[in-house]
Enzyme design. Sequence first.
Site, PDB file in Angstrom:
ATOM      1  CG  HIS A 157      -7.852  -8.656 -17.455  1.00 34.47           C
ATOM      2  ND1 HIS A 157      -8.071  -8.861 -18.801  1.00 34.47           N
ATOM      3  CD2 HIS A 157      -9.089  -8.506 -16.901  1.00 34.47           C
ATOM      4  CE1 HIS A 157      -9.365  -8.840 -19.048  1.00 34.47           C
ATOM      5  NE2 HIS A 157     -10.014  -8.611 -17.911  1.00 34.47           N
TER       6      HIS A 157
ATOM      7  CG  HIS B  56     -16.320  -8.074 -16.290  1.00 39.18           C
ATOM      8  ND1 HIS B  56     -16.010  -6.864 -16.854  1.00 39.18           N
ATOM      9  CD2 HIS B  56     -15.151  -8.767 -16.246  1.00 39.18           C
ATOM     10  CE1 HIS B  56     -14.716  -6.816 -17.137  1.00 39.18           C
ATOM     11  NE2 HIS B  56     -14.180  -7.966 -16.782  1.00 39.18           N
TER      12      HIS B  56
ATOM     13  CG  HIS C  61      -8.684   5.528  -6.222  1.00 40.20           C
ATOM     14  ND1 HIS C  61      -8.221   6.817  -6.381  1.00 40.20           N
ATOM     15  CD2 HIS C  61      -7.625   4.820  -5.727  1.00 40.20           C
ATOM     16  CE1 HIS C  61      -6.954   6.886  -6.022  1.00 40.20           C
ATOM     17  NE2 HIS C  61      -6.569   5.693  -5.622  1.00 40.20           N
TER      18      HIS C  61
ATOM     19  CG  HIS D 258      -0.839   2.337  -4.903  1.00 43.59           C
ATOM     20  ND1 HIS D 258      -2.111   2.537  -4.412  1.00 43.59           N
ATOM     21  CD2 HIS D 258      -0.888   2.764  -6.193  1.00 43.59           C
ATOM     22  CE1 HIS D 258      -2.877   3.042  -5.346  1.00 43.59           C
ATOM     23  NE2 HIS D 258      -2.164   3.200  -6.441  1.00 43.59           N
TER      24      HIS D 258
ATOM     25  CD  GLU E 292      -2.690   1.582   0.298  1.00 38.17           C
ATOM     26  OE1 GLU E 292      -3.200   2.715   0.252  1.00 38.17           O
ATOM     27  OE2 GLU E 292      -2.925   0.704  -0.560  1.00 38.17           O
TER      28      GLU E 292
END
Length: 321
Positions: free
Chosen positions: A300, A242, A133, A71, A68
Amino acid sequence: MYKKLLELSIILALIVVILGAYTRLADAGLGCPDWPGCYGQLTVPDAIDGTQLEGYDRPLESAKGWKEMIHRYAASSLGLVILLLWWQAFKNRTLHRQSMPLPTFAAFFVMLQGAFGMWTVTLLVHPGIVTIHLLGGFITTSVLFWLLLNQNRLSPVLSNISKTNKLLLLTTLIVLFIQIALGGWTSTNYAALSCGNQFPTCLDTWWPQTTLGQIFYWGPIGINYEYGVLDNATRAGIQMVHRIGALTTTMAIVFTILRFYQYRELRNHLKIIAVLLMMQIALGITNVLQSLPMTIAVLHNVVGLLLLLSVVSLMHKTFKR
């Protein structure tokens, strides 16, 4: 300097998207239960995993905390570069006739992204907030990419594109963006493995026992959404929506490629879009069949972003700017 900052910002944006996907897929979004620090520090505390630090309910998990924080470091660096980019544009607005609207939008938007990064933590990885986000990261990268494309003065706008084809291209971009949003919704609701390793069916059926109201359930603020709160049938429904979105997006992109192939100047670009589309389909199917391997899942996300940028670049060639 302006162009170099743009190039750096796009590289950082790609890194931030990759790290964001990895953090989300590694279930590390709450690795640091506060923001912007981690347990009140600028780095992950040097303590044994499982330690209950004073003032925090969540025990320390160093590996998740570092995912985290790395990032956050990358996202903060991107924000700083974009603000410097705006300053360069502002200084050169008269001398080089530098346009200000997009750099200004990028500067304000990256600050908004920072706020959503904070809310991702403080609102306990609410699926809606995390999805927004994610989309914000894709929008930020697309805006920066458009600004970079504007620096190529030798790239003329094709004047022979019909209004119908321009509308088709714009529609395809919107469809692709919606599909990216559905992918984010699938990931943030922990629905990627809800169909097991079955494709194209799901739980031995073509449609699980759920409704659209359940699939797009927003959920209250204040509860912990880590690992998801929906039942498996609803998550399977999210996965199937999806997949339907993926089929719709594929058809839209293929139709756009076929319509635009008449323009010789665009054929190489269209081939790149086709290759990225095939890669994205293969990665999506592999995610299901191989139970979401981390590398494939992150790729992906990355190829989805590259596909979006390739369509944005095609728009740059066909629309006035």
